[in-house]
Design a protein around this motif. Structure first.
Motif, mmCIF file in Angstrom:
data_model
loop_
_atom_site.group_PDB
_atom_site.id
_atom_site.type_symbol
_atom_site.label_atom_id
_atom_site.label_comp_id
_atom_site.label_asym_id
_atom_site.label_seq_id
_atom_site.Cartn_x
_atom_site.Cartn_y
_atom_site.Cartn_z
ATOM 1 N N THR A 82 0.826 -1.208 0.000
ATOM 2 C CA THR A 82 0.000 0.000 0.000
ATOM 3 C C THR A 82 0.862 1.259 0.000
ATOM 4 O OG1 THR A 82 -0.202 -0.060 2.399
ATOM 5 C CG2 THR A 82 -1.987 -1.092 1.110
ATOM 6 N N ASP A 83 2.167 1.097 0.218
ATOM 7 C CA ASP A 83 3.089 2.233 0.220
ATOM 8 C C ASP A 83 4.441 1.777 -0.322
ATOM 9 O OD1 ASP A 83 4.773 4.389 0.717
ATOM 10 O OD2 ASP A 83 4.314 4.509 2.857
ATOM 11 N N LEU A 84 4.796 2.245 -1.520
ATOM 12 C CA LEU A 84 6.088 1.856 -2.097
ATOM 13 C C LEU A 84 7.264 2.413 -1.300
ATOM 14 C CD1 LEU A 84 5.669 1.844 -5.986
ATOM 15 C CD2 LEU A 84 6.137 -0.077 -4.461
ATOM 16 N N GLY A 85 6.989 3.267 -0.338
ATOM 17 C CA GLY A 85 8.036 3.714 0.570
ATOM 18 C C GLY A 85 8.583 2.564 1.407
ATOM 19 N N ASN A 86 7.846 1.449 1.454
ATOM 20 C CA ASN A 86 8.284 0.253 2.191
ATOM 21 C C ASN A 86 9.087 -0.713 1.332
ATOM 22 O OD1 ASN A 86 7.072 0.968 4.669
ATOM 23 N ND2 ASN A 86 5.079 0.301 3.899
ATOM 24 N N PHE A 87 9.342 -0.343 0.092
ATOM 25 C CA PHE A 87 10.016 -1.212 -0.877
ATOM 26 C C PHE A 87 11.365 -1.718 -0.363
ATOM 27 C CE2 PHE A 87 12.575 -1.766 -4.798
ATOM 28 C CZ PHE A 87 11.768 -2.639 -5.501
ATOM 29 N N ALA A 88 12.206 -0.840 0.159
ATOM 30 C CA ALA A 88 13.555 -1.235 0.591
ATOM 31 C C ALA A 88 13.504 -2.223 1.764
ATOM 32 C CB ALA A 88 14.372 -0.003 0.977
ATOM 33 N N VAL A 89 12.609 -1.999 2.704
ATOM 34 C CA VAL A 89 12.493 -2.905 3.857
ATOM 35 C C VAL A 89 12.047 -4.279 3.389
ATOM 36 C CG1 VAL A 89 11.244 -3.346 6.016
ATOM 37 C CG2 VAL A 89 12.044 -1.033 5.477
ATOM 38 N N VAL A 90 11.061 -4.326 2.492
ATOM 39 C CA VAL A 90 10.567 -5.606 1.981
ATOM 40 C C VAL A 90 11.668 -6.318 1.191
ATOM 41 C CG1 VAL A 90 8.873 -6.705 0.454
ATOM 42 C CG2 VAL A 90 8.164 -4.907 2.044
ATOM 43 N N ASN A 91 12.450 -5.579 0.408
ATOM 44 C CA ASN A 91 13.576 -6.178 -0.322
ATOM 45 C C ASN A 91 14.538 -6.857 0.635
ATOM 46 O OD1 ASN A 91 13.004 -5.632 -2.997
ATOM 47 N ND2 ASN A 91 14.159 -3.729 -3.029
ATOM 48 N N GLU A 92 14.884 -6.163 1.710
ATOM 49 C CA GLU A 92 15.834 -6.702 2.682
ATOM 50 C C GLU A 92 15.293 -7.984 3.322
ATOM 51 O OE1 GLU A 92 17.714 -5.262 6.890
ATOM 52 O OE2 GLU A 92 17.548 -3.768 5.291
ATOM 53 N N LEU A 93 14.020 -7.970 3.703
ATOM 54 C CA LEU A 93 13.418 -9.163 4.307
ATOM 55 C C LEU A 93 13.319 -10.299 3.300
ATOM 56 C CD1 LEU A 93 10.744 -7.623 6.602
ATOM 57 C CD2 LEU A 93 12.483 -9.257 7.259
ATOM 58 N N MET A 94 12.930 -9.987 2.080
ATOM 59 C CA MET A 94 12.815 -11.027 1.061
ATOM 60 C C MET A 94 14.155 -11.739 0.876
ATOM 61 S SD MET A 94 11.523 -10.793 -2.860
ATOM 62 C CE MET A 94 11.966 -12.128 -3.976
ATOM 63 N N ALA A 95 15.239 -10.969 0.860
ATOM 64 C CA ALA A 95 16.568 -11.552 0.674
ATOM 65 C C ALA A 95 16.924 -12.517 1.804
ATOM 66 C CB ALA A 95 17.620 -10.453 0.576
ATOM 67 N N SER A 96 16.304 -12.365 2.980
ATOM 68 C CA SER A 96 16.596 -13.285 4.080
ATOM 69 C C SER A 96 15.776 -14.576 3.996
ATOM 70 C CB SER A 96 16.375 -12.594 5.429
ATOM 71 O OG SER A 96 15.001 -12.372 5.664
ATOM 72 N N TYR A 97 14.756 -14.604 3.150
ATOM 73 C CA TYR A 97 13.918 -15.796 2.994
ATOM 74 C C TYR A 97 14.193 -16.567 1.706
ATOM 75 C CZ TYR A 97 11.108 -14.828 7.075
ATOM 76 O OH TYR A 97 10.697 -14.642 8.373
ATOM 77 N N PHE A 98 14.928 -15.984 0.782
ATOM 78 C CA PHE A 98 15.228 -16.607 -0.507
ATOM 79 C C PHE A 98 16.731 -16.635 -0.717
ATOM 80 C CE2 PHE A 98 11.015 -14.901 -0.836
ATOM 81 C CZ PHE A 98 10.320 -15.771 -1.659
ATOM 82 N N GLU A 99 17.188 -17.639 -1.452
ATOM 83 C CA GLU A 99 18.598 -17.720 -1.823
ATOM 84 C C GLU A 99 18.749 -17.348 -3.294
ATOM 85 O OE1 GLU A 99 19.926 -21.697 -0.957
ATOM 86 O OE2 GLU A 99 19.489 -21.504 1.177
ATOM 87 N N GLU A 100 19.918 -16.854 -3.641
ATOM 88 C CA GLU A 100 20.204 -16.573 -5.055
ATOM 89 C C GLU A 100 20.340 -17.884 -5.808
ATOM 90 O OE1 GLU A 100 22.983 -13.473 -6.077
ATOM 91 O OE2 GLU A 100 23.009 -12.854 -3.963
ATOM 92 N N PRO A 101 19.974 -17.946 -7.044
ATOM 93 C CA PRO A 101 19.381 -16.868 -7.833
ATOM 94 C C PRO A 101 17.927 -16.639 -7.418
ATOM 95 C CG PRO A 101 19.447 -18.871 -9.138
ATOM 96 C CD PRO A 101 20.122 -19.177 -7.840
ATOM 97 N N TYR A 102 17.578 -15.375 -7.280
ATOM 98 C CA TYR A 102 16.241 -15.015 -6.832
ATOM 99 C C TYR A 102 15.209 -15.248 -7.928
ATOM 100 C CZ TYR A 102 18.829 -12.673 -3.110
ATOM 101 O OH TYR A 102 19.658 -12.399 -2.056
ATOM 102 N N PRO A 103 13.950 -15.420 -7.533
ATOM 103 C CA PRO A 103 12.895 -15.601 -8.536
ATOM 104 C C PRO A 103 12.593 -14.287 -9.260
ATOM 105 C CG PRO A 103 11.938 -15.435 -6.347
ATOM 106 C CD PRO A 103 13.429 -15.479 -6.162
ATOM 107 N N ALA A 104 11.897 -14.393 -10.377
ATOM 108 C CA ALA A 104 11.366 -13.198 -11.021
ATOM 109 C C ALA A 104 10.380 -12.571 -10.045
ATOM 110 C CB ALA A 104 10.678 -13.574 -12.330
ATOM 111 N N ARG A 105 10.156 -11.256 -10.184
ATOM 112 C CA ARG A 105 9.304 -10.601 -9.204
ATOM 113 C C ARG A 105 8.662 -9.354 -9.787
ATOM 114 N NH1 ARG A 105 11.739 -7.602 -4.059
ATOM 115 N NH2 ARG A 105 11.743 -5.897 -5.533
ATOM 116 N N ALA A 106 7.473 -9.067 -9.314
ATOM 117 C CA ALA A 106 6.828 -7.784 -9.560
ATOM 118 C C ALA A 106 6.461 -7.208 -8.208
ATOM 119 C CB ALA A 106 5.577 -7.962 -10.413
ATOM 120 N N CYS A 107 6.541 -5.900 -8.077
ATOM 121 C CA CYS A 107 6.139 -5.224 -6.849
ATOM 122 C C CYS A 107 5.357 -3.982 -7.260
ATOM 123 C CB CYS A 107 7.349 -4.851 -6.005
ATOM 124 S SG CYS A 107 6.908 -4.086 -4.422
#
Length: 127
Positions: A82-107
């Motif tokens: 609901t707020d793209l201002g949260n994009f960086a925080v979500v990116n950081e958390l996502m990186a802790s739940y997924f390993e590289e190579p990361y999946p394709a993504r839309a946000c």
């Protein structure tokens, strides 16, 4: 469809509408959008986007596990905020739940989400 299986686990929130937690056809699993609901209580995680996103990724991981995989089997993730201002925080958390190579993504930023939460995430896995 004879090879269609419905995936359901008590380790993720029950559906709050007419849908399944996930559907598996062959080796592909489509996980429905997850919001920050705690499975045991069906209460929302409140607080900042970090707490909400953490619960969302835990819910996705539980469903992936029930389907016989993990989040590292994800090939596509769709994130609604609901707020793209949260994009960086979500990116950081996502990186802790997924390993590289990361999946394709839309946000994308959306006007509103179910139960007035700030994040919803859905996933497609290839097992």
């Amino acid at each position: 469809m004879t090879n269609r299986a419905i995936i359901s686990t008590p380790d993720a929130p029950a559906a709050i509408g007419p849908y399944s937690q996930a559907v598996k056809v062959g080796n592909t699993v489509w996980i429905s959008g997850q919001i920050p609901l705690v499975p045991d209580t069906m209460e929302l995680v409140t607080g900042d986007i970090s707490a909400q996103a953490t619960q969302v990724f835990k819910n996705l991981a539980a469903i992936a596990n029930a389907a016989g995989g993990s989040l590292n089997d994800a090939v596509k993730i769709n994130i609604s905020l609901t707020d793209l201002g949260n994009f960086a925080v979500v990116n950081e958390l996502m990186a802790s739940y997924f390993e590289e190579p990361y999946p394709a993504r839309a946000c994308v930023q959306v006007a509103a989400l179910p139960k007035a939460v700030d994040i919803e995430v859905e996933a497609i896995l290839a097992l």
